[in-house]
Design a protein around this motif. Structure first.
Motif, PDB file in Angstrom:
ATOM      1  N   ILE A 105       0.834  -1.202   0.000  1.00 13.38           N
ATOM      2  CA  ILE A 105       0.000   0.000   0.000  1.00 13.38           C
ATOM      3  C   ILE A 105       0.871   1.256   0.000  1.00 13.38           C
ATOM      4  N   PHE A 106       1.919   1.239   0.822  1.00 12.18           N
ATOM      5  CA  PHE A 106       2.836   2.376   0.886  1.00 12.18           C
ATOM      6  C   PHE A 106       3.504   2.616  -0.470  1.00 12.18           C
ATOM      7  N   LEU A 107       3.980   1.541  -1.090  1.00  9.24           N
ATOM      8  CA  LEU A 107       4.665   1.675  -2.374  1.00  9.24           C
ATOM      9  C   LEU A 107       3.724   2.173  -3.468  1.00  9.24           C
ATOM     10  N   LEU A 108       2.486   1.631  -3.489  1.00  7.61           N
ATOM     11  CA  LEU A 108       1.529   2.043  -4.512  1.00  7.61           C
ATOM     12  C   LEU A 108       1.124   3.500  -4.348  1.00  7.61           C
ATOM     13  N   LEU A 109       0.902   3.908  -3.115  1.00  4.99           N
ATOM     14  CA  LEU A 109       0.495   5.296  -2.871  1.00  4.99           C
ATOM     15  C   LEU A 109       1.606   6.282  -3.187  1.00  4.99           C
ATOM     16  N   ASN A 110       2.848   5.787  -3.177  1.00  5.45           N
ATOM     17  CA  ASN A 110       3.979   6.668  -3.446  1.00  5.45           C
ATOM     18  C   ASN A 110       4.541   6.498  -4.854  1.00  5.45           C
ATOM     19  N   GLY A 111       3.768   5.839  -5.719  1.00  4.82           N
ATOM     20  CA  GLY A 111       4.108   5.804  -7.135  1.00  4.82           C
ATOM     21  C   GLY A 111       5.193   4.829  -7.550  1.00  4.82           C
ATOM     22  N   PHE A 112       5.495   3.831  -6.713  1.00  4.87           N
ATOM     23  CA  PHE A 112       6.511   2.849  -7.093  1.00  4.87           C
ATOM     24  C   PHE A 112       5.971   1.902  -8.166  1.00  4.87           C
ATOM     25  N   SER A 113       6.863   1.295  -8.913  1.00  5.23           N
ATOM     26  CA  SER A 113       6.474   0.405 -10.009  1.00  5.23           C
ATOM     27  C   SER A 113       6.127  -0.988  -9.506  1.00  5.23           C
ATOM     28  N   ILE A 114       5.588  -1.796 -10.408  1.00  9.64           N
ATOM     29  CA  ILE A 114       5.229  -3.169 -10.077  1.00  9.64           C
ATOM     30  C   ILE A 114       6.468  -3.996  -9.759  1.00  9.64           C
ATOM     31  N   VAL A 115       7.599  -3.657 -10.338  1.00 14.44           N
ATOM     32  CA  VAL A 115       8.852  -4.366 -10.051  1.00 14.44           C
ATOM     33  C   VAL A 115       9.247  -4.184  -8.586  1.00 14.44           C
ATOM     34  N   ALA A 116       9.101  -2.967  -8.065  1.00 20.49           N
ATOM     35  CA  ALA A 116       9.416  -2.683  -6.661  1.00 20.49           C
ATOM     36  C   ALA A 116       8.520  -3.507  -5.739  1.00 20.49           C
ATOM     37  N   LEU A 117       7.253  -3.669  -6.119  1.00 17.35           N
ATOM     38  CA  LEU A 117       6.326  -4.470  -5.316  1.00 17.35           C
ATOM     39  C   LEU A 117       6.764  -5.931  -5.255  1.00 17.35           C
ATOM     40  N   GLN A 118       7.237  -6.462  -6.372  1.00 20.19           N
ATOM     41  CA  GLN A 118       7.655  -7.865  -6.404  1.00 20.19           C
ATOM     42  C   GLN A 118       8.938  -8.085  -5.593  1.00 20.19           C
ATOM     43  N   ILE A 119       9.853  -7.108  -5.631  1.00 18.44           N
ATOM     44  CA  ILE A 119      11.075  -7.209  -4.832  1.00 18.44           C
ATOM     45  C   ILE A 119      10.737  -7.232  -3.340  1.00 18.44           C
ATOM     46  N   MET A 120       9.805  -6.378  -2.950  1.00 18.42           N
ATOM     47  CA  MET A 120       9.376  -6.329  -1.556  1.00 18.42           C
ATOM     48  C   MET A 120       8.750  -7.641  -1.125  1.00 18.42           C
ATOM     49  N   TYR A 121       7.936  -8.234  -1.999  1.00 20.28           N
ATOM     50  CA  TYR A 121       7.296  -9.522  -1.702  1.00 20.28           C
ATOM     51  C   TYR A 121       8.344 -10.619  -1.516  1.00 20.28           C
ATOM     52  N   LEU A 122       9.376 -10.612  -2.333  1.00 21.28           N
ATOM     53  CA  LEU A 122      10.462 -11.588  -2.220  1.00 21.28           C
ATOM     54  C   LEU A 122      11.187 -11.434  -0.877  1.00 21.28           C
ATOM     55  N   PHE A 123      11.375 -10.205  -0.458  1.00 20.52           N
ATOM     56  CA  PHE A 123      12.042  -9.928   0.819  1.00 20.52           C
ATOM     57  C   PHE A 123      11.284 -10.573   1.980  1.00 20.52           C
ATOM     58  N   PHE A 124       9.974 -10.453   1.995  1.00 15.98           N
ATOM     59  CA  PHE A 124       9.184 -11.034   3.076  1.00 15.98           C
ATOM     60  C   PHE A 124       9.162 -12.565   2.995  1.00 15.98           C
ATOM     61  N   ASN A 125       9.285 -13.119   1.813  1.00 11.71           N
ATOM     62  CA  ASN A 125       9.405 -14.573   1.679  1.00 11.71           C
ATOM     63  C   ASN A 125      10.701 -15.074   2.302  1.00 11.71           C
ATOM     64  N   LEU A 126      11.771 -14.300   2.158  1.00 10.48           N
ATOM     65  CA  LEU A 126      13.047 -14.664   2.781  1.00 10.48           C
ATOM     66  C   LEU A 126      12.935 -14.664   4.305  1.00 10.48           C
ATOM     67  N   ILE A 127      12.250 -13.687   4.850  1.00 14.60           N
ATOM     68  CA  ILE A 127      12.045 -13.629   6.293  1.00 14.60           C
ATOM     69  C   ILE A 127      11.258 -14.844   6.778  1.00 14.60           C
ATOM     70  N   GLN A 128      10.224 -15.212   6.033  1.00 21.94           N
ATOM     71  CA  GLN A 128       9.410 -16.366   6.382  1.00 21.94           C
ATOM     72  C   GLN A 128      10.231 -17.650   6.367  1.00 21.94           C
ATOM     73  N   MET A 129      11.083 -17.786   5.359  1.00 16.86           N
ATOM     74  CA  MET A 129      11.944 -18.958   5.243  1.00 16.86           C
ATOM     75  C   MET A 129      12.885 -19.070   6.439  1.00 16.86           C
ATOM     76  N   LEU A 130      13.467 -17.956   6.859  1.00 22.60           N
ATOM     77  CA  LEU A 130      14.392 -17.968   7.989  1.00 22.60           C
ATOM     78  C   LEU A 130      13.688 -18.400   9.275  1.00 22.60           C
ATOM     79  N   TYR A 131      12.459 -17.962   9.462  1.00 28.19           N
ATOM     80  CA  TYR A 131      11.720 -18.340  10.674  1.00 28.19           C
ATOM     81  C   TYR A 131      11.414 -19.843  10.693  1.00 28.19           C
ATOM     82  N   ILE A 132      10.941 -20.367   9.569  1.00 27.72           N
ATOM     83  CA  ILE A 132      10.556 -21.780   9.521  1.00 27.72           C
ATOM     84  C   ILE A 132      11.758 -22.689   9.742  1.00 27.72           C
ATOM     85  N   THR A 133      12.875 -22.394   9.089  1.00 24.91           N
ATOM     86  CA  THR A 133      14.067 -23.223   9.275  1.00 24.91           C
ATOM     87  C   THR A 133      14.568 -23.136  10.715  1.00 24.91           C
TER      88      THR A 133
END
Length: 458
Positions: free
Chosen positions: A172-200
């Motif tokens: 929501i923050f990125l969209l409201l501030n005019g970031f591109s769809i690529v920036a959104l996907q990078i952010m999503y990948l970052f949170f997947n990495l955090i999730q992976m670290l917790y599970i392991t």
């Protein structure tokens, strides 16, 4: 213990779904307004294309689930380790192939579709989106399966809810501030990495007895090839519509389709969350006590049908006015339609209503014996969809889905009843009939109000 974990799975699963639905309604609207229908359609098309790459998984996950039910129920540590070792070995191979396939798809996909978006944008969206699944295969996929069989899905659900909230707020923050769809996907990948670290980290702390270095038991998951055939059929069945629409009708039509899938799919996911909360207990019971399982099956089948029909009845009534408000101001394509809700809901009723029969077939491990039936379902879907889409557009692909579901849903009910449960399928059909009558009566009661208050003003 199973009852307690099942309760946790359902409760926390529903909480997670409420949060996901709330956030899931806000973000697509922002994507449509900020980036347009074409970008929204691109995301749907990319997600569907990546789903096909999951064929590389070759049925390992489902075969592992089936293989783990009995040793987990008996807490046979040695067999659990052997099965997990085999799964770990296969998943690492799949991870390498998936990475290569993602890279190839990212290079080819921009050439295959007609879009005003740049090559770099489409390439980046495909590649970054695919990396999340690469992480899953290499690090956390096998652990998720074990936790699911043990009934600890609520832990994964809670983690997913936290990550989803954080990721959604960031989107929501990125969209409201005019970031591109690529920036959104990078952010999503970052949170997947955090999730992976917790599970392991959780596995290392709580499962000190787990040893993936033992000799792998490949025979325990030997049915993966038969499972893969089911997965191929299932993926074709579930994702053919979007790919056909992408090629024949364009990304804007895909955006309309994905909007209905998003809204109705939220209900389907909520039902699936409730069902998954008790599925592990049913799977373990099937392996050790068939008489008790039959009782659980009857209860599961009854409440699943009642829940499915009631929720989609409410959805059918309110989808029209909701979409009018939700898509207000978006003029590049029309989203509100009188016929689409009925077609979509028919697919979800048929699909979710057969859940009980489908699960008992999986518990029994009858993957090879039913693989031809799954292939027939996919064939019907593709053939009818391709014939009808030319004349009826988006309606055509849904007609193909309904035709395939009518065949396979009845086939599953008959197979499960006659060959696995030893009972008459009439019991199931009576439940279908009674729920359908109530559903039609409710829709008919609201039809006059619906027509006068909604469609007369549109």
């Amino acid at each position: 213990m199973n009852a307690k974990r099942g309760f946790y799975n359902v409760v926390f699963g529903m909480i997670g779904q409420v949060v996901s639905i709330a956030l899931g309604i806000v973000i697509p609207r922002l994507v449509l307004v900020s980036l347009g229908s074409e970008t929204n359609g691109l995301l749907s098309s990319v997600n569907q294309a990546l789903v096909y790459l999951n064929l590389l998984e070759a049925g390992i996950g489902t075969a592992t689930l089936q293989a783990l039910y009995k040793p987990v129920a008996e807490f046979d540590v040695n067999n659990i380790n052997c099965v997990m070792s085999a799964t770990n070995h296969y998943y690492k191979k799949v991870g390498k192939w998936y990475f290569s396939a993602t890279l190839c798809l990212a290079m080819v996909f921009p050439v295959l579709i007609k879009s005003e978006l740049s090559y770099f944008t489409i390439f980046s969206v495909v590649f970054i989106s695919g990396l999340s699944q690469v992480i899953n295969f290499f690090f956390q996929g096998k652990y998720r399966i074990l936790m699911q069989v043990e009934g600890k899905s609520y832990i994964l659900t809670n983690l997913g809810t936290i990550v989803n909230v954080a990721a959604s707020i960031s989107k929501i923050f990125l969209l409201l501030n005019g970031f591109s769809i690529v920036a959104l996907q990078i952010m999503y990948l970052f949170f997947n990495l955090i999730q992976m670290l917790y599970i392991t980290g959780y596995i290392k702390k709580k499962y000190t007895w787990l040893d993936l270095s033992v000799t792998p038991d490949y025979t325990a998951i030997s049915q993966r090839k038969s499972v893969m055939i089911h997965q191929i059929s299932g993926l074709i069945f579930q994702n053919t519509d979007v790919l056909i629409l992408t090629v024949v009708c364009g990304l804007k039509t895909v955006s309309v389709y994905s909007m209905y899938v998003m809204l109705f799919g939220m209900i389907g996911t909520a039902i699936s969350t409730v069902n998954s909360g008790v599925s592990f207990a049913m799977g373990q019971t099937y392996s050790v006590d068939k008489k008790k399982f039959l009782v659980l099956y009857n209860v599961f089948e009854t409440y699943n049908m009642a829940l499915t029909f009631s929720l989609y009845c409410v959805a059918n009534i309110f989808i029209g006015p909701f979409l009018m408000l939700y898509t207000r101001g978006i003029t590049d394509i029309r989203y509100v339609d009188k016929i689409l809700p009925f077609l979509f809901i028919a697919t979800y009723l048929l699909s979710n209503g057969r859940s009980a029969a489908q699960r008992v077939i999986e518990y029994a491990g009858h993957f090879k014996l039913t693989q031809n039936r799954s292939i027939i379902e996919s064939t019907i879907n593709i053939v009818v969809s391709l014939i009808c889409v030319v004349k009826f557009g988006i309606y055509g692909v849904l007609i193909g889905t309904i035709a395939a579901l009518l065949y396979r849903t009845n086939d599953m009910i008959l197979y499960a009843s006659n060959k696995l449960l030893g009972r008459s399928p009439i019991k199931t059909y009576l439940k279908w009939g009674s729920n359908l009558i109530i559903y039609i009566a409710c829709i008919h009661s609201f039809s006059k109000i619906y027509k006068e208050m909604i469609w007369s003003n549109y």
